[in-house]
Design a protein around this motif. Structure first.
Motif, PDB file in Angstrom:
ATOM      1  N   PHE A  42       0.817  -1.213   0.000  1.00  0.00           N
ATOM      2  CA  PHE A  42       0.000   0.000   0.000  1.00  0.00           C
ATOM      3  C   PHE A  42       0.851   1.265   0.000  1.00  0.00           C
ATOM      4  O   PHE A  42       0.591   2.205  -0.735  1.00  0.00           O
ATOM      5  CB  PHE A  42      -0.863  -0.005   1.268  1.00  0.00           C
ATOM      6  CG  PHE A  42      -2.307  -0.132   0.985  1.00  0.00           C
ATOM      7  CD1 PHE A  42      -2.824  -1.331   0.515  1.00  0.00           C
ATOM      8  CD2 PHE A  42      -3.173   0.937   1.177  1.00  0.00           C
ATOM      9  CE1 PHE A  42      -4.165  -1.456   0.251  1.00  0.00           C
ATOM     10  CE2 PHE A  42      -4.521   0.820   0.909  1.00  0.00           C
ATOM     11  CZ  PHE A  42      -5.018  -0.379   0.453  1.00  0.00           C
ATOM     12  N   ALA A  43       1.875   1.252   0.870  1.00  0.00           N
ATOM     13  CA  ALA A  43       2.687   2.458   1.071  1.00  0.00           C
ATOM     14  C   ALA A  43       3.301   2.924  -0.249  1.00  0.00           C
ATOM     15  O   ALA A  43       3.467   4.131  -0.476  1.00  0.00           O
ATOM     16  CB  ALA A  43       3.771   2.179   2.096  1.00  0.00           C
ATOM     17  N   ASN A  44       3.608   1.968  -1.118  1.00  0.00           N
ATOM     18  CA  ASN A  44       4.215   2.330  -2.398  1.00  0.00           C
ATOM     19  C   ASN A  44       3.236   2.214  -3.567  1.00  0.00           C
ATOM     20  O   ASN A  44       3.651   2.037  -4.716  1.00  0.00           O
ATOM     21  CB  ASN A  44       5.467   1.476  -2.637  1.00  0.00           C
ATOM     22  CG  ASN A  44       6.561   1.846  -1.638  1.00  0.00           C
ATOM     23  OD1 ASN A  44       6.924   3.017  -1.530  1.00  0.00           O
ATOM     24  ND2 ASN A  44       7.026   0.870  -0.880  1.00  0.00           N
ATOM     25  N   PRO A  96      -0.357  -1.716 -12.313  1.00  0.00           N
ATOM     26  CA  PRO A  96      -1.083  -2.382 -13.408  1.00  0.00           C
ATOM     27  C   PRO A  96      -1.432  -3.835 -13.084  1.00  0.00           C
ATOM     28  O   PRO A  96      -2.525  -4.298 -13.408  1.00  0.00           O
ATOM     29  CB  PRO A  96      -0.109  -2.289 -14.583  1.00  0.00           C
ATOM     30  CG  PRO A  96       0.826  -1.178 -14.251  1.00  0.00           C
ATOM     31  CD  PRO A  96       0.903  -1.099 -12.757  1.00  0.00           C
ATOM     32  N   GLU A  97      -0.525  -4.551 -12.406  1.00  0.00           N
ATOM     33  CA  GLU A  97      -0.790  -5.973 -12.095  1.00  0.00           C
ATOM     34  C   GLU A  97      -1.996  -6.083 -11.151  1.00  0.00           C
ATOM     35  O   GLU A  97      -2.840  -6.957 -11.308  1.00  0.00           O
ATOM     36  CB  GLU A  97       0.409  -6.646 -11.400  1.00  0.00           C
ATOM     37  CG  GLU A  97       1.745  -6.531 -12.120  1.00  0.00           C
ATOM     38  CD  GLU A  97       2.436  -5.198 -11.860  1.00  0.00           C
ATOM     39  OE1 GLU A  97       2.839  -4.983 -10.713  1.00  0.00           O
ATOM     40  OE2 GLU A  97       2.556  -4.391 -12.797  1.00  0.00           O
ATOM     41  N   HIS A  98      -2.049  -5.159 -10.162  1.00  0.00           N
ATOM     42  CA  HIS A  98      -3.164  -5.247  -9.216  1.00  0.00           C
ATOM     43  C   HIS A  98      -4.478  -4.812  -9.871  1.00  0.00           C
ATOM     44  O   HIS A  98      -5.524  -5.427  -9.659  1.00  0.00           O
ATOM     45  CB  HIS A  98      -2.881  -4.414  -7.953  1.00  0.00           C
ATOM     46  CG  HIS A  98      -3.914  -4.650  -6.893  1.00  0.00           C
ATOM     47  ND1 HIS A  98      -3.903  -5.769  -6.086  1.00  0.00           N
ATOM     48  CD2 HIS A  98      -5.043  -3.971  -6.563  1.00  0.00           C
ATOM     49  CE1 HIS A  98      -4.963  -5.748  -5.286  1.00  0.00           C
ATOM     50  NE2 HIS A  98      -5.677  -4.660  -5.563  1.00  0.00           N
ATOM     51  N   VAL A  99      -4.395  -3.759 -10.680  1.00  0.00           N
ATOM     52  CA  VAL A  99      -5.607  -3.240 -11.330  1.00  0.00           C
ATOM     53  C   VAL A  99      -6.207  -4.253 -12.307  1.00  0.00           C
ATOM     54  O   VAL A  99      -7.412  -4.256 -12.550  1.00  0.00           O
ATOM     55  CB  VAL A  99      -5.315  -1.858 -11.985  1.00  0.00           C
ATOM     56  CG1 VAL A  99      -6.453  -1.401 -12.878  1.00  0.00           C
ATOM     57  CG2 VAL A  99      -5.050  -0.818 -10.895  1.00  0.00           C
ATOM     58  N   LYS A 100      -5.361  -5.170 -12.786  1.00  0.00           N
ATOM     59  CA  LYS A 100      -5.888  -6.254 -13.625  1.00  0.00           C
ATOM     60  C   LYS A 100      -6.837  -7.139 -12.813  1.00  0.00           C
ATOM     61  O   LYS A 100      -7.807  -7.682 -13.324  1.00  0.00           O
ATOM     62  CB  LYS A 100      -4.721  -7.129 -14.117  1.00  0.00           C
ATOM     63  CG  LYS A 100      -4.324  -6.838 -15.552  1.00  0.00           C
ATOM     64  CD  LYS A 100      -3.344  -7.891 -16.043  1.00  0.00           C
ATOM     65  CE  LYS A 100      -2.155  -7.188 -16.691  1.00  0.00           C
ATOM     66  NZ  LYS A 100      -0.947  -8.002 -16.727  1.00  0.00           N
ATOM     67  N   GLY A 160      -8.577  -0.504  -8.216  1.00  0.00           N
ATOM     68  CA  GLY A 160      -7.308  -0.286  -7.528  1.00  0.00           C
ATOM     69  C   GLY A 160      -7.449  -0.346  -6.016  1.00  0.00           C
ATOM     70  O   GLY A 160      -6.888   0.486  -5.296  1.00  0.00           O
ATOM     71  N   GLN A 161      -8.204  -1.339  -5.553  1.00  0.00           N
ATOM     72  CA  GLN A 161      -8.426  -1.491  -4.107  1.00  0.00           C
ATOM     73  C   GLN A 161      -8.103  -2.917  -3.683  1.00  0.00           C
ATOM     74  O   GLN A 161      -8.020  -3.820  -4.523  1.00  0.00           O
ATOM     75  CB  GLN A 161      -9.898  -1.199  -3.773  1.00  0.00           C
ATOM     76  CG  GLN A 161     -10.307   0.246  -4.068  1.00  0.00           C
ATOM     77  CD  GLN A 161     -11.755   0.500  -3.743  1.00  0.00           C
ATOM     78  OE1 GLN A 161     -12.622  -0.314  -4.052  1.00  0.00           O
ATOM     79  NE2 GLN A 161     -12.033   1.637  -3.139  1.00  0.00           N
TER      80      GLN A 161
END
Ligand SMILES: N[C@@H](CCC(=O)N[C@@H](CS)C(=O)NCC(=O)O)C(=O)O
Length: 214
Positions: free
Chosen positions: A35-37, A43-47, A52-53
């Motif tokens: 989270f901090a960064n 992009p990998e997480h938003v996939k 973006g959560q």
């Protein structure tokens, strides 16, 4: 392959899932999102989570986001194992859904922004909006007055048995105290007894302990 949760032990929405997995006695791996960064916006997480959560559940190639949807998935996938979090009969399940809707509309709608104002804004060095705090608190109190009348008649929000609808309240309900508003719960006898019973569950205690070790 086991269950993976992409999230963070301190995140309230991740905790909502962790407590359900522990109730169902399902081992899981927490894949920590940095989270901090801004790892949740990568992009990998938003996939996996287009907003973006966190959290995201990964189950053998199946990805699911939205913590309450994930808990429902866990409850159905592991029906018959650990604590039953939703009955299978039509009317019992409908009452759990009614209670879950109450949590979303009448509790989370006020408790979550109240925690944001009183806990997270402070954590991020932002200024708490006192007028908003007062308004949110007043609205939450009016809803909790109704909770108190419901819980005077039955031990859990959906009736006689614990359900995921009760568990949904744990993360933000517990953080109200951190922000100095725990009395909205403790000043209402039936809400207090219900919430203390939830907080005493080993599944919640382990979830809190896991957050403290991170
Ligand atoms: N309704 C979503 C809310 C998810 C959510 O708000 N997650 C927070 C952490 S508890 C988050 O990722 N916040 C970062 C952001 O929104 O940018 C759920 O229940 O999963």
């Amino acid at each position: 392959m086991g269950i993976k949760i992409h999230g963070a032990a301190f995140s309230t929405c991740t905790q909502r899932i962790a407590v359900a997995l522990r109730e169902k006695q399902v081992p899981f791996e927490l894949v920590v999102v940095d989270f901090a960064n801004g790892g949740h916006k990568s992009p990998e997480h938003v996939k996996m989570q287009p907003f973006g959560q966190v959290p995201v559940l990964e189950d053998d190639g199946f990805f699911l986001y939205e913590s309450r949807a994930i808990v429902r998935y866990i409850s159905r996938k592991y029906a018959g194992q650990g604590t039953e979090l939703c009955p299978t009969d039509l009317k019992g399940a409908a009452l759990v859904e009614q209670a879950a809707s109450v949590e979303s509309s009448n509790f989370d709608a006020y408790a979550s922004p109240l925690v944001f104002e009183t806990v997270f804004k402070k954590m991020y060095g932002q200024t708490t909006d006192d007028a908003r705090v007062a308004e949110l608190r007043q609205k939450l109190e009016a809803k909790l007055d109704v909770y108190d009348t419901i819980l005077a008649k039955q031990p859990y929000l959906a009736g006689n048995n614990l359900s995921f609808a009760d568990l949904f309240h744990l993360p933000y309900g517990s953080m109200l105290a951190t922000g100095g508003h725990g009395d909205v719960i403790t000043s209402r006898p039936h809400v207090k007894a219900w919430f203390e019973k939830l907080q005493a569950r080993p599944s919640w205690k382990e979830t809190v302990a896991a957050a403290q070790h991170k």
